[in-house]
Design a protein around this motif. Structure first.
Motif, PDB file in Angstrom:
ATOM      1  N   HIS A  40     -34.654  39.289  39.642  1.00  0.00           N
ATOM      2  CA  HIS A  40     -35.946  38.563  39.594  1.00  0.00           C
ATOM      3  C   HIS A  40     -37.021  39.347  38.826  1.00  0.00           C
ATOM      4  CE1 HIS A  40     -33.827  36.110  42.519  1.00  0.00           C
ATOM      5  NE2 HIS A  40     -33.476  37.252  43.072  1.00  0.00           N
ATOM      6  N   GLU A  54     -38.794  39.958  47.227  1.00  0.00           N
ATOM      7  CA  GLU A  54     -37.474  40.456  46.811  1.00  0.00           C
ATOM      8  C   GLU A  54     -37.579  41.203  45.488  1.00  0.00           C
ATOM      9  OE1 GLU A  54     -34.438  37.483  46.140  1.00  0.00           O
ATOM     10  OE2 GLU A  54     -33.002  38.979  45.443  1.00  0.00           O
ATOM     11  N   HIS A 108     -30.177  42.855  44.587  1.00  0.00           N
ATOM     12  CA  HIS A 108     -30.907  41.734  45.202  1.00  0.00           C
ATOM     13  C   HIS A 108     -31.068  41.937  46.705  1.00  0.00           C
ATOM     14  CE1 HIS A 108     -30.643  38.883  41.744  1.00  0.00           C
ATOM     15  NE2 HIS A 108     -29.714  39.762  41.398  1.00  0.00           N
ATOM     16  N   CYS A 109     -31.852  41.011  47.311  1.00  0.00           N
ATOM     17  CA  CYS A 109     -31.922  40.919  48.768  1.00  0.00           C
ATOM     18  C   CYS A 109     -31.655  39.470  49.149  1.00  0.00           C
ATOM     19  CB  CYS A 109     -33.294  41.306  49.290  1.00  0.00           C
ATOM     20  SG  CYS A 109     -33.920  42.852  48.612  1.00  0.00           S
ATOM     21  N   GLU A 139     -29.454  32.588  43.762  1.00  0.00           N
ATOM     22  CA  GLU A 139     -29.706  33.575  42.708  1.00  0.00           C
ATOM     23  C   GLU A 139     -29.681  32.916  41.326  1.00  0.00           C
ATOM     24  OE1 GLU A 139     -30.878  36.159  43.674  1.00  0.00           O
ATOM     25  OE2 GLU A 139     -29.870  37.004  45.427  1.00  0.00           O
TER      26      GLU A 139
HETATM   27 ZN   LIG Z   1     -32.013  37.687  44.319  1.00  0.00          ZN
END
Ligand SMILES: [Zn+2]
Length: 361
Positions: A40, A54, A108-109, A139
């Motif tokens: 992101h 995130e 990522h989270c 995602e």
């Molecule tokens: Zn992500």
């Protein structure tokens, strides 16, 4: 005394020969390029579980991985972003491809409506269940923020599970390596940090599709989970995750280098006879290709020679003609239709006739 001197001279000449051969058939150099991809960024915040961002957490962890590796001269670190900016998924993969990277790691989270928690690592593949599809869908939905996304991603539709199938073919040849890297990362989370093990899984992540190297996507944990969200948003949590990922990358690199050390010793057997040997020439050209099996249709035991600007790439090494013919067949089956057997003596190319003459003596 004279015998000793003679022996010493022989040893020195063997060493010089080995040195020259190493120059000629240099194994892949040792610098390992990792592309670290913070998920992101910019207008795309990623998930906002518990009010966290995130994109910020992913960036901090990504930078931390690089910090841990940067002093290690065996690694070259490249980031897809180093600040809060928006980067297309396609461009992330392109950065990795342009760098001819050895490994691509996307960070990522996760988020979920339940209290789910734990760390998981993904490689590209068909999702085994709805849950994995949903993670990839989330995602992937970033592409809706990009211009021309239908063209860029060949009409891919993140909302359609069938659409994923077209994704997986490209990465297939790197799958084993990707799983290996993912296993090291996952093991590191579970053993060192005692994170809940959400295991290594497959799902259709676009960002993994367009890379031409082993690639993984890490879901470090759930921001929606109170405890885990707080942990991931903390300096301590981020540092621990970074170090854990970096250590796993070091282990992964080691596991690969170990193989190539074995390979290089195969080329030079201790006695003098091996001065004459056969290799399978599989490709040539002006472009340097890293000696990775994914660059050579899955073949390993690779070497190259360079003359002027021209590289020649070889597969295997033997002084047994029958064996060489088997290797030739293997190379042709792998898709190198024009492969040929070539002979060398003292590091120099010789004709096959000369090879047989030398070997019959
Ligand atoms: Zn992500």
């Amino acid at each position: 005394m004279y015998t000793n001197l003679n022996l010493l001279l022989r040893k020195i000449s063997t060493l010089i020969l080995l040195f020259c051969c190493n120059l000629l058939f240099s194994q892949d150099n040792n610098v390992f390029t990792v592309v670290i991809d913070a998920g992101h960024g910019g207008k795309d915040s990623g998930n906002r579980g518990n009010g966290y961002f995130e994109k910020n957490i992913a960036l901090n962890i990504a930078l931390g991985v690089g910090d841990r590796l940067v002093d290690n001269k065996n690694f070259k670190i490249i980031y897809t972003r180093m600040n809060d900016k928006f980067v297309d998924l396609f461009d992330r993969a392109k950065i990795a491809n342009d760098a001819n990277a050895d490994l691509f790691v996307s960070i990522h989270c996760d988020s979920h409506t339940s209290n789910a928690y734990g760390a998981g690592t993904f490689v590209l593949g068909l999702h085994a269940n709805e849950r994995n599809f949903q993670i990839a869908k989330k995602e992937n939905s970033v592409i809706f923020l990009e211009e021309d996304y239908t063209q860029k991603y060949d009409g891919f539709d993140p909302n359609n599970p069938e659409s994923i199938i077209s994704l997986v073919l490209m990465q297939e040849e790197y799958l084993d390596q990707s799983i290996k890297a993912a296993n090291f990362i996952q093991e590191s989370f579970v053993k060192n940090l005692k994170r809940k093990n959400r295991t290594v899984k497959q799902a259709g992540f676009i960002v993994l599709k367009y890379t031409y190297m082993p690639s993984v996507l890490i879901e470090t944990g759930f921001l929606t989970n109170k405890i885990e969200g707080k942990y991931l948003n903390s300096k301590k949590g981020q540092k621990e995750m970074s170090n854990s990922i970096a250590d796993a990358i070091i282990k992964y690199k080691k596991s690969i280098s170990n193989t190539s050390v074995e390979l290089s010793s195969n080329y030079f057997v201790e006695n003098d006879v091996i001065n004459t040997f056969l290799k399978i020439q599989i490709a040539s050209g002006s472009k340097f290709l890293a000696l990775k099996s994914y660059n050579f249709k899955g073949l390993s035991q690779l070497s190259y020679s360079k003359r002027g600007k021209n590289y020649k790439y070889y597969f295997e090494n033997t002084n047994n003609y029958k064996k060489a013919k088997e290797y030739l067949l293997k190379a042709k089956r792998a898709g190198f239709k024009d492969a040929i057997i070539v002979a060398f003596n003292n590091g120099k190319r010789i004709s096959m006739d000369d090879f047989f003459t030398i070997n019959s003596n």
